[in-house]
Design an enzyme around this catalytic site. Structure first.
Site, short mmCIF file in Angstrom:
data_model
loop_
_atom_site.label_atom_id
_atom_site.label_comp_id
_atom_site.label_asym_id
_atom_site.label_seq_id
_atom_site.Cartn_x
_atom_site.Cartn_y
_atom_site.Cartn_z
N HIS A 109 -4.38 69.34 55.05
CA HIS A 109 -4.50 68.25 54.18
C HIS A 109 -3.52 67.24 54.64
CE1 HIS A 109 -4.09 65.52 50.92
NE2 HIS A 109 -2.96 66.02 50.53
N CYS B 180 -5.39 67.24 45.60
CA CYS B 180 -5.41 67.35 47.18
C CYS B 180 -6.12 68.79 47.58
CB CYS B 180 -3.87 67.15 47.69
SG CYS B 180 -3.20 65.39 47.13
N ASN C 26 -3.17 59.25 52.60
CA ASN C 26 -3.53 60.25 51.95
C ASN C 26 -5.07 60.17 51.04
OD1 ASN C 26 -3.74 62.45 50.15
ND2 ASN C 26 -1.60 62.64 49.78
C1 LIG Z 1 7.02 59.80 49.27
C2 LIG Z 1 8.02 60.07 50.57
C3 LIG Z 1 7.47 59.49 51.74
C4 LIG Z 1 9.32 59.20 50.15
O1 LIG Z 1 10.18 59.55 51.22
P1 LIG Z 1 11.41 60.09 50.77
O2 LIG Z 1 12.42 60.22 52.08
O3 LIG Z 1 11.48 61.30 49.99
O4 LIG Z 1 12.12 58.70 50.04
P2 LIG Z 1 12.56 58.69 48.49
O5 LIG Z 1 11.68 58.58 47.72
O6 LIG Z 1 13.77 59.52 48.49
O7 LIG Z 1 13.21 57.20 48.56
C5 LIG Z 1 14.32 56.70 49.58
C6 LIG Z 1 14.62 55.34 49.38
O8 LIG Z 1 13.28 54.78 49.70
C7 LIG Z 1 12.79 53.61 48.83
N1 LIG Z 1 11.29 53.60 48.87
C8 LIG Z 1 10.34 54.51 48.21
N2 LIG Z 1 9.36 53.98 48.58
C9 LIG Z 1 9.50 52.93 49.48
C10 LIG Z 1 8.33 52.17 50.15
N3 LIG Z 1 7.38 52.45 50.08
N4 LIG Z 1 9.29 51.08 51.11
C11 LIG Z 1 10.43 51.08 51.23
N5 LIG Z 1 11.28 51.83 50.55
C12 LIG Z 1 10.75 52.82 49.95
C13 LIG Z 1 13.28 54.47 47.52
O9 LIG Z 1 13.41 53.57 46.41
C14 LIG Z 1 14.71 54.96 48.02
O10 LIG Z 1 15.63 53.88 47.98
P3 LIG Z 1 17.10 54.02 47.20
O11 LIG Z 1 17.68 55.04 48.40
O12 LIG Z 1 17.47 52.70 47.44
O13 LIG Z 1 17.00 54.61 45.94
C15 LIG Z 1 8.34 61.45 50.86
O14 LIG Z 1 9.08 62.05 49.64
C16 LIG Z 1 6.79 62.41 50.83
O15 LIG Z 1 6.03 61.95 51.63
N6 LIG Z 1 6.71 63.54 49.90
C17 LIG Z 1 5.56 64.04 49.77
C18 LIG Z 1 4.44 63.18 49.28
C19 LIG Z 1 3.32 63.80 49.17
O16 LIG Z 1 2.79 64.54 50.12
N7 LIG Z 1 2.41 63.51 48.10
C20 LIG Z 1 1.05 63.88 48.15
C21 LIG Z 1 0.98 65.51 47.88
S1 LIG Z 1 -0.47 65.96 48.18
#
Ligand SMILES: CC(C)(COP(=O)(O)OP(=O)(O)OC[C@H]1O[C@@H](n2cnc3c(N)ncnc32)[C@H](O)[C@@H]1OP(=O)(O)O)[C@@H](O)C(=O)NCCC(=O)NCCS
Length: 349
Positions: free
Chosen positions: A276, A114, A306
């Site tokens: 980003h 990224c 992204n």
């Molecule tokens: C990825 C991201 C959106 C996930 O959001 P979050 O609030 O952290 O969610 P979690 O990973 O804790 O998951 C929460 C729940 O949603 C579920 N879940 C994950 N992806 C899902 C999706 N696409 N649709 C529905 N549910 C989803 C998980 O399984 C979890 O379920 P559970 O509580 O039953 O176990 C978030 O963490 C994020 O954006 N992080 C930064 C990622 C990033 O920027 N990456 C690129 C770096 S440059």
């Protein structure tokens, strides 16, 4: 020393629009979940058997060259940032040299995910400043869609990423006031696997990390990809989203302030901050920390998801096309991603 200006900028996004609703047909997810957590409404996927990271990068490059008024024969260095190269090797830089019919100039691939474009911009800036090159083509491009896990297991990663490309032409500045003021690059490999795609790979199971267990022992020649990895489908990107989020919201503001402080500016001095496009919530959090207004931040993750190394140049290009960046404006770019690696650039446009 010369300052470096962005003399031309271009972008290319594939025609194929994939909405959140489309993804609900292949995995257990919802438009509401994706929008609420990430801000993403839709993304683009490349046209299979027609488009690749190199070809869409070349498309963005053609537009950047046209806008800079340069011909293929003028380009004297290529820097290509991507995490999704067409081939494991050689890199996309040489493919662009071929696709655009460029001279036998140097071609460098940057593997910084990224933050790849900010790293690439910084490298190009050094070559312009020293006077070594006069026209550098810098590209950030990605095709994620060919290698994402579209089952429910991979949903936390797959819904986020999209395909696209952005490119700039760097040239020596015609004036001492205009150009890239400074760039700032950082890394922390302590938890390199937290956001990674280790397989297939040459790691030989050596990096025993709590994020990714080592692979079973195999003979020489069978260590790059094994049948077990294929059977377990352990060949997709891996991400601990929450851990990435926590680190990004600390390191992005830090590196933005580093750029502002070095040049004696405050966040309020910024005409535009182009982060980003990782997650709209991350961008909003940073905006809040900087205390800047909505009009000072540019986001387009809603439309493209992204696009990793392509996200900053696509957003920068779109902001410029919409008239949000004009000569003399103060623009800050910042990115954070896998590695972790992060960086910023402050530009007097
Ligand atoms: C990825 C991201 C959106 C996930 O959001 P979050 O609030 O952290 O969610 P979690 O990973 O804790 O998951 C929460 C729940 O949603 C579920 N879940 C994950 N992806 C899902 C999706 N696409 N649709 C529905 N549910 C989803 C998980 O399984 C979890 O379920 P559970 O509580 O039953 O176990 C978030 O963490 C994020 O954006 N992080 C930064 C990622 C990033 O920027 N990456 C690129 C770096 S440059």
């Amino acid at each position: 020393m010369n300052k470096t200006i962005i003399a031309g900028i271009g972008k290319y996004v594939p025609e194929n629009v994939v909405t959140n609703e489309d993804l609900t047909r292949v995995m257990d997810t919802s438009d509401a979940w994706i929008q609420e957590r990430t801000g993403i409404c839709e993304r683009r996927y490349a046209t299979r058997f027609e488009e690749t990271t190199a070809t869409i990068g070349a498309n963005a490059a053609r537009l950047a060259m046209e806008r800079a008024g340069v011909e293929p024969a003028d380009i004297d260095f290529i820097i290509f940032a991507t995490l999704s190269p067409d081939y494991f090797f050689p890199g996309c830089g040489v493919l662009v040299q071929r696709l655009l019919g460029l001279k036998e100039v140097g071609a460098l691939d940057v593997r910084n995910q990224c933050s790849g474009f900010v790293y690439a911009l910084s490298i190009g800036d050094q070559f312009i400043k020293t006077g070594m090159y006069k026209n550098i083509l810098v590209i950030g491009a990605e095709v994620h869609s060919y290698a994402l896990d579209f089952s429910t297991r991979g949903r936390n990663v797959s819904v986020i990423f999209g395909d696209g490309a952005g490119a700039v032409i760097l040239q020596p500045s015609p004036s001492a006031d205009r150009g890239i003021l400074s760039t700032h690059l950082h890394s922390d490999g302590a938890n390199a696997e937290i956001l990674s795609m280790p397989n297939p790979g040459f790691h030989a199971g050596v990096h025993n990390s709590k994020w990714k267990p080592p692979v079973p022992e195999k003979p020489y020649g069978d260590m790059f990809i094994t049948q077990e990895l294929l059977d377990k489908e352990d060949i997709f990107p891996y991400m601990d989203g929450q851990a990435v989020f926590k680190k990004a919201v600390v390191k992005m503001p830090e590196v933005i302030y580093e750029a502002l402080n070095q040049n004696g500016y405050q966040p309020s001095d910024l005409t535009l901050f182009v982060p980003h496009q990782a997650n709209l919530r991350i961008a909003q959090f940073i905006q809040q920390q900087l205390g800047i207004k909505d009009g000072q931040v540019f986001n387009n993750i809603q439309k493209y998801g992204n696009t990793t190394a392509a996200s900053v140049p696509i957003a920068l290009c779109e902001a410029w096309e919409e008239g949000k960046i004009k000569e003399g404006d103060l623009v800050c770019l910042a990115a954070f991603g896998a590695g972790f690696t992060w960086g910023s650039a402050l530009i007097r446009w």
